[in-house]
Design an enzyme around this catalytic site. Structure first.
Site, PDB file in Angstrom:
ATOM      1  N   GLU A 127       0.795  -1.232   0.000  1.00 10.09           N
ATOM      2  CA  GLU A 127       0.000   0.000   0.000  1.00 10.09           C
ATOM      3  C   GLU A 127       0.826   1.281   0.000  1.00 10.09           C
ATOM      4  O   GLU A 127       0.517   2.227   0.707  1.00 10.09           O
ATOM      5  CB  GLU A 127      -0.941   0.009   1.222  1.00 10.09           C
ATOM      6  CG  GLU A 127      -1.918  -1.137   1.187  1.00 10.09           C
ATOM      7  CD  GLU A 127      -2.827  -1.175   2.419  1.00 10.09           C
ATOM      8  OE1 GLU A 127      -4.033  -1.357   2.229  1.00 10.09           O
ATOM      9  OE2 GLU A 127      -2.332  -1.024   3.551  1.00 10.09           O
TER      10      GLU A 127
HETATM   11  C1  TNX Z   1      -4.492  -3.964   4.804  1.00 12.74           C
HETATM   12  S1  TNX Z   1      -2.911  -6.174   4.265  1.00 12.74           S
HETATM   13  C2  TNX Z   1      -3.222  -3.759   5.292  1.00 12.74           C
HETATM   14  C3  TNX Z   1      -3.043  -3.396   6.699  1.00 12.74           C
HETATM   15  C4  TNX Z   1      -4.348  -3.153   7.378  1.00 12.74           C
HETATM   16  C5  TNX Z   1      -5.328  -4.223   6.986  1.00 12.74           C
HETATM   17  C6  TNX Z   1      -6.632  -4.123   7.694  1.00 12.74           C
HETATM   18  C7  TNX Z   1      -1.800  -5.266   4.220  1.00 12.74           C
HETATM   19  C8  TNX Z   1      -0.577  -5.812   3.742  1.00 12.74           C
HETATM   20  N1  TNX Z   1      -2.058  -4.033   4.612  1.00 12.74           N
HETATM   21  O1  TNX Z   1      -2.215  -2.254   6.786  1.00 12.74           O
HETATM   22  O2  TNX Z   1      -4.131  -3.169   8.744  1.00 12.74           O
HETATM   23  O3  TNX Z   1      -5.543  -4.162   5.604  1.00 12.74           O
HETATM   24  O4  TNX Z   1      -7.457  -5.212   7.400  1.00 12.74           O
END
Ligand code: TNX
Length: 534
Positions: free
Chosen positions: A344
């Site tokens: 992300e």
């Molecule tokens: C996505 S999954 C994220 C996390 C969040 C989560 C909440 C991922 C690699 N990143 O930063 O905490 O969703 O469900």
């Protein structure tokens, strides 16, 4: 090739004692057992929905052993006076001592009737596997490694009457070993901080269900949780915040070592995650020079949004930071893996993201670690690529990119959010948690095949499964338990038990039978739908 914790073995000595005589008596019982795969010809669970105890399928062990055969004779009665013996050296003594402590029994030198942990380098058990036999003269657990003995001990705990009391272990033979070498659970200690004692309690839960990796998500926008002596502001500033405005916290080197040691004693390898280049606001607040000129002014962040932060990928000083942090964390971590995030980073241009991940992975390797990264980093081919995007939300190009990484040698760690994200609500009535990946019922967490989840992933590319617990909405141990129990044991079985031996129909009965054990540990759980709770 990804090395996992299987290779870890301390030197052992082997002592052959008169115990062989007692052992022979137990083995004689084996000959009297009906043989064959436990699933074959097993009767259906009893109609009242409770474990009947009458079939191999419903003997209340989770994860279900690869092979379990009921004996026809008497079982072994365990009382407070039952001795626990260890044969074969320090690893056997360690497993015997831990399990004896859990069962409130005493270990005793020598051999004889009782519970025997026997390390045998010549045993035919696979890595982490064990054989457990129970008959009138005792219970014998045999394995070729300490992990196998320890896992056998966890099976024994579940074979005793629920609630951790004493009673009869029925006559049976278990021949068991894991499907996947990596069976992990990820805990986000960045969004909310959890103390050493809380993490150790988490390890206890993992150990009961034969997990062998604890992934600690140590850094994120809301907090930095691991001391790095060359960068003291990370904890002095970044360690003081968390979601909701609480005081946060961090692990000193000694704290972290204590967690590693506690986990290692239970045959669980810690995988530390430093999440970069996104999810980095706490680092940037601590060291503002990590941002690019012209980026927004760093400020603490205590809400639950994602995807806004990034370190400056165009500055050499950023890579000196990465090197300092990775060096410190690698030095504290005896396990072979370090996780460098990569998820992300939504405000970075793809080329900048890729250049950063490539260098970060090289830094991890330069410090002697194999690198884990989230699935966005497929093109950079980390040693272990952790899949989190639900397949149905991924484009064909993304899936093809993951398959290509696997063909080039990246192993896949399966944590698809629609199956393995335990921060997702069970259903609309769940008070805690998020729901962006959809509701994850117990059956949904259980009923999938990691090998076939991703279309196009080459055969043999899946190294394992990891249950993830993100903590934006979770701040206490009981919050964690409410989300983990009962789904964490479901994922344990996904990771341990051969696919052909798994079925929701009997899993739900064996799962329900775990509840008294949870209660005896003081753990709380969600009375989720579909399970015939006692
Ligand atoms: C996505 S999954 C994220 C996390 C969040 C989560 C909440 C991922 C690699 N990143 O930063 O905490 O969703 O469900």
């Amino acid at each position: 090739m990804v090395r996992m914790n299987r290779s870890r073995r301390r030197p052992t000595g082997r002592t052959v004692t008169a115990a062989t005589v007692a052992v022979a008596a137990v083995l004689a019982l084996v000959a009297g057992c009906s043989s064959g795969r436990s699933s074959q010809g097993a009767a259906a669970p009893s109609s009242d929905g409770r474990p009947s105890g009458a079939t191999a399928r419903t003997v209340a062990v989770v994860p279900r052993p690869a092979r379990l055969t009921l004996g026809s004779g008497a079982g072994f009665g365990v009382t407070a006076a039952t001795p626990v013996h260890a044969e074969g050296g320090p690893d056997a003594q360690a497993a015997a001592a831990l399990v004896a402590g859990e069962l409130k029994l005493r270990t005793e030198g020598g051999s004889g009737a009782g519970i025997t942990f026997r390390l045998d380098p010549r045993a035919a058990t696979p890595p982490e596997g064990y054989r457990l036999t129970s008959g009138p003269s005792g219970v014998l657990i045999t394995a070729r490694d300490g992990a196998g003995l320890f896992h056998g001990g966890q099976t024994l705990r579940q074979l005793l009457p629920a609630g951790g009391g004493y009673g009869t272990v029925r006559a049976l033979v278990v021949d068991d070993s894991p499907r996947y070498a990596y069976r992990g659970a990820g805990l986000d200690v960045a969004r909310h901080f959890f103390t050493v004692a809380q993490v150790e309690q988490y390890v206890d839960l993992l150990a009961l269900y034969k997990f062998n990796h604890l992934h600690l998500h140590l850094t994120d926008d809301q907090g930095w949780r691991i001391a790095v002596s060359s960068r003291p502001q990370l904890t002095a500033v970044g360690g003081r915040t968390e979601v909701g405005g609480g005081q946060g916290g961090y692990y000193s080197a000694a704290d972290y070592r204590a967690i590693v040691r506690y986990a290692e004693d239970r045959h669980i390898t810690v995988v530390p995650e430093i999440d970069l280049p996104g999810h980095s606001n706490a680092a940037i607040v601590s060291y503002p020079e990590l941002a690019c000129a012209g980026d927004r002014t760093p400020a603490p962040y205590t809400s639950a949004g994602v995807g806004f932060s990034r370190v400056c990928t165009g500055k050499e000083s950023t890579y000196r930071f990465v090197d300092d942090v990775v060096a410190a964390v690698a030095e504290l971590t005896p396990g072979p893996l370090i996780h460098l995030g990569g998820d992300e980073a939504k405000t970075l241009a793809p080329a900048d993201y890729q250049a950063f991940m490539k260098r970060a992975i090289a830094v991890g390797r330069a410090h002697g670690k194999q690198v884990v990264a989230w699935d966005e980093a497929a093109a950079e081919q980390p040693d272990l690529l952790q899949i989190w995007h639900p397949a149905r939300q991924s484009t064909a190009a993304v899936v093809a990119g993951i398959a290509a990484a696997a063909r080039h040698g990246s192993k896949l760690l399966m944590s698809p959010a629609d199956r393995a994200y335990l921060d997702q609500k069970y259903d609309p009535s769940t008070p805690l948690g998020l729901a962006w990946a959809g509701y994850v019922s117990v059956e949904h967490a259980y009923d999938w095949n990691p090998d076939t989840y991703l279309p196009g992933a080459p055969r043999g590319s899946v190294a394992g499964v990891e249950a993830m617990l993100w903590t934006e909405t979770l701040s206490t141990s009981s919050d964690l338990q409410l989300m983990d129990l009962p789904r964490l044991p479901a994922l344990a079985e996904v990771a341990w038990t051969p696919q052909a031996e798994r079925s929701w129909a009997d899993f739900r009965l064996r799962l329900a039978a775990q509840a008294p054990l949870w209660r005896s540990q003081g753990w709380t759980w969600t009375r989720a739908a579909g399970v015939p709770w006692p």
